[in-house]
Design a protein around this motif. Structure first.
Motif, mmCIF file in Angstrom:
data_model
loop_
_atom_site.group_PDB
_atom_site.id
_atom_site.type_symbol
_atom_site.label_atom_id
_atom_site.label_comp_id
_atom_site.label_asym_id
_atom_site.label_seq_id
_atom_site.Cartn_x
_atom_site.Cartn_y
_atom_site.Cartn_z
ATOM 1 N N SER A 120 0.778 -1.130 0.124
ATOM 2 C CA SER A 120 -0.048 -0.046 -0.002
ATOM 3 C C SER A 120 1.020 1.211 -0.023
ATOM 4 N N HIS A 121 2.189 1.185 0.033
ATOM 5 C CA HIS A 121 3.230 2.260 -0.172
ATOM 6 C C HIS A 121 3.415 2.458 -1.399
ATOM 7 N N SER A 122 3.378 3.810 -1.905
ATOM 8 C CA SER A 122 3.664 4.202 -3.351
ATOM 9 C C SER A 122 4.933 3.683 -3.730
ATOM 10 N N GLN A 123 5.793 3.148 -3.014
ATOM 11 C CA GLN A 123 7.130 2.875 -3.683
ATOM 12 C C GLN A 123 7.205 1.200 -3.741
ATOM 13 N N VAL A 124 6.122 0.526 -3.443
ATOM 14 C CA VAL A 124 6.463 -0.694 -3.381
ATOM 15 C C VAL A 124 5.197 -1.609 -4.124
ATOM 16 N N GLU A 125 5.724 -2.683 -4.582
ATOM 17 C CA GLU A 125 4.666 -3.545 -5.261
ATOM 18 C C GLU A 125 4.566 -4.778 -4.533
ATOM 19 N N GLY A 126 3.595 -5.452 -4.230
ATOM 20 C CA GLY A 126 3.859 -6.724 -3.542
ATOM 21 C C GLY A 126 3.385 -7.793 -4.539
ATOM 22 N N CYS A 127 4.356 -8.713 -4.778
ATOM 23 C CA CYS A 127 4.337 -9.871 -5.964
ATOM 24 C C CYS A 127 3.929 -11.092 -5.648
ATOM 25 N N GLY A 128 3.458 -11.362 -4.043
ATOM 26 C CA GLY A 128 3.157 -12.376 -3.600
ATOM 27 C C GLY A 128 4.352 -13.886 -3.481
ATOM 28 N N GLU A 129 3.896 -14.860 -3.487
ATOM 29 C CA GLU A 129 4.965 -15.856 -3.266
ATOM 30 C C GLU A 129 5.570 -16.132 -4.689
ATOM 31 N N LEU A 130 6.795 -15.663 -4.612
ATOM 32 C CA LEU A 130 7.514 -15.944 -6.071
ATOM 33 C C LEU A 130 8.523 -17.248 -5.796
ATOM 34 N N PRO A 131 8.294 -18.021 -6.979
ATOM 35 C CA PRO A 131 9.048 -19.082 -6.896
ATOM 36 C C PRO A 131 10.560 -18.958 -7.296
#
Length: 596
Positions: free
Chosen positions: A378-389
């Protein structure tokens, strides 16, 4: 047919028998037997007979014909291919691989043989060998859509979705009418986080194939990730209205927050379980779904026993060796000493190529990692990508190439090799980073196994240890059926031992890398959210933003079991929910020991 008496007649008879393999297998067998009555040693007739018997399912008879034929015809690719296919059909994949390897050496342009070889290797658990076989096949026959599809499917199963997505997209572009290609592309789109495209593809497929059960289930999963609960429930309900196994659809409904199951559903679940006629995987899903329904109804003892019945099936399907798991984590602690990290810091003073750094959230499942990711995303500089393999894949390949010396082998890698691993991780995760923000989160829980590798390859990475009270975490794991992995979660004692091993591993990194890992307790995050959010952002080098407290308003797709919870404000009513099941959790408490 009269048995042939001349070479010309023999050739015609053989051509007729071989042609019948495609139209009338029984006739092909009869014709080849008639030929062998007159010319019993003719290898061509024996090959047709062996092939016909294999297609008819008479595998013992097929092998009796094909084994001596292959032995006497070492340069005959068709003989070795047919023998390999018969062996594979007999569940003797190890022997099949030998014959099929021989066949492709003799005839490397045979796509069907390469595909059969890859299938046998995959069944033997050699996914890398299967992938290699398919790549060699495409090297010889680059236009083979069948081999490209097999490779894309294998890569998708191995979570190499960046390449799988590209292959699937090409297949669909070339054959837009092919259902299998479009279904694979939709699955790959979901895997890389493009749920809008996945939903679009699934809906288009369902317009053409409205009675395809798997498509409704997959559509429901994608809609749930997007937060469209009502549409997800409707898709799961459509799946229930169709024939075939329904356990996964019931579990999908049950695992929604505030379960969507009705008393009528509970009755159906009980009846299906009582019938005992379904396979193990179906019964597993039904038991977990019933457990969740009973839990929602406040019938905690019945709920626990239903969960336990599902877990017993899961443990049989996915055995877990706690001793081996503990030994592997202990080996990692032995390998990554303070000296290893000190040497790396001296040898790599310039690490700018790895900025901006990823943020890893590690721990056990069901401990609040999705909530932490949602706050950061929810921060403007961060993307949540989930559980990356990606890191797990890199570690698996390093282990495969180390002759059993991983993770100790990592500590011996040269600076350039570690830098290349870091670059590979950043490149491999690019397809998941669709928002192109400066920072991104990888919340694969099992990455805690590879923290030494992460620290050496990505020295600027931020590492967050998501933690939850042991008994609450343990029971939450026990009642959750995971689609893949986490085999330890099917036994309370295994959960307790795994939790202890995890805590020991993180204590080791706290000792050898002081301050490098931030521990975030779920209970503290729930009780004093703003203070914990500020601490979290400060650790990650991010300025405070009020949006991080309004994380529940973030519309991003969320794939994990907590997808609905993180779309609601934090509440603390569930912190002690596990105590409703406390009378049956003694094995967990005993295994946790002083941690409980």
């Amino acid at each position: 047919m009269t048995p042939p008496t001349s070479t010309e007649g023999l050739d015609e008879a053989l051509a007729e028998a071989a042609g019948a393999l495609q139209t009338d297998v029984g006739r092909a067998a009869s014709l080849s037997r008639e030929i062998l009555m007159r010319t019993p040693s003719d290898p061509r007739a024996r090959l047709v007979l062996g092939a016909a018997l294999r297609r008819l399912g008479d595998l013992d008879a097929a092998r009796a014909v094909l084994e001596p034929l292959a032995h006497s015809q070492p340069r005959s690719a068709p003989a070795h291919r047919e023998l390999g296919l018969a062996l594979a059909a007999s569940a003797n994949d190890a022997a099949a691989v030998v014959s099929l390897h021989h066949a492709v050496r003799l005839q490397p342009a045979s796509v069907d043989t390469w595909r059969a070889l890859a299938a046998s290797l995959a069944r033997l658990g050699d996914a890398g060998g299967a992938e290699g076989a398919l790549r060699l096949c495409l090297g010889h026959s680059p236009s083979s859509r069948e081999a490209a599809y097999d490779l894309a499917t294998l890569l998708h199963r191995r979570q190499a979705d960046d390449e799988a997505f590209g292959l699937a997209a090409t297949l669909v572009a070339n054959s837009p009418e092919e259902m299998a290609y479009r279904t694979l592309l939709a699955a790959c789109a979901a895997a890389v986080g493009d749920y809008d495209r996945a939903v679009e593809l699934y809906r288009a497929l369902l317009d053409e194939y409205p009675d395809e059960p798997a498509l409704w289930l997959s559509l429901g999963h994608a809609l749930r990730a997007l937060g469209d609960r009502a549409a997800a429930v409707a898709a799961y309900r459509r799946r229930l209205a169709l024939p075939g196994p329904v356990g996964e659809a019931y579990w999908s409904l049950a695992s929604l927050k505030d379960s969507s199951l009705s008393p009528g559903d509970e009755a159906v679940l009980c009846a299906r379980i009582a019938s005992g006629g379904s396979d193990a995987n179906e019964r597993l899903h039904l038991q977990y779904a019933l457990g969740r329904a009973l839990e929602q109804a406040g019938r905690f003892e019945d709920s626990f026993h239903s969960y336990a019945a599902g877990a017993a099936i899961g443990r049989a399907l996915r055995p877990f060796d706690a001793d081996r798991s503990e030994a592997a984590l202990a080996a990692a602690q032995d390998a990554f000493t303070p000296e290893v990290f000190e040497r790396s810091a001296v040898e790599r003073p310039d690490i700018a190529p790895f900025d901006p750094a990823p943020i890893f959230i590690v721990g056990l499942p069901r401990v609040g990692s999705t909530l932490i990711e949602q706050i950061l995303a929810s921060h403007s500089q961060v993307e949540g990508c989930g559980e990356l393999p990606t890191m797990m894949t890199i570690a698996r390949e390093l282990a495969a190439g180390s002759n059993g010396r991983y993770p100790a082998s990592v500590a011996m890698l040269a600076t350039s090799q570690l830098a290349a691993i870091g670059e590979r991780y950043m490149t491999g995760t690019r397809i998941y980073r669709r928002g192109r923000r400066l920072r991104f989160v990888d919340k694969m829980p099992n990455n805690f196994h590879h923290l030494g590798l992460i620290r050496l390859a990505l020295p600027n990475a931020k590492i967050i240890d998501a933690r939850r009270a042991p008994m609450a975490a343990g029971f939450s794991l026990f009642k959750q059926h995971f689609a893949a992995g986490h085999a330890f979660s099917y036994d309370l004692r295994d959960i307790g031992r795994y939790y202890r091993s995890y805590v020991a591993m993180m204590a080791h990194y706290d000792a050898v890398l002081p301050g490098a890992v931030l521990r975030v307790d779920y209970e503290a995050l729930v009780r004093d959210t703003e203070a914990e959010v500020r601490r979290l952002l400060d650790f990650c080098g991010l300025p405070y933003e009020q949006a991080c407290l309004a994380f529940h308003a973030n519309p991003r797709a969320v794939r994990t079991a907590s997808s609905e919870q993180v779309r609601k404000p934090i509440f603390n009513e569930g912190l002690e929910h596990w105590r409703n099941f406390e009378p049956w959790l003694d094995p967990l408490r005993e295994a946790l020991g002083e941690l409980a």
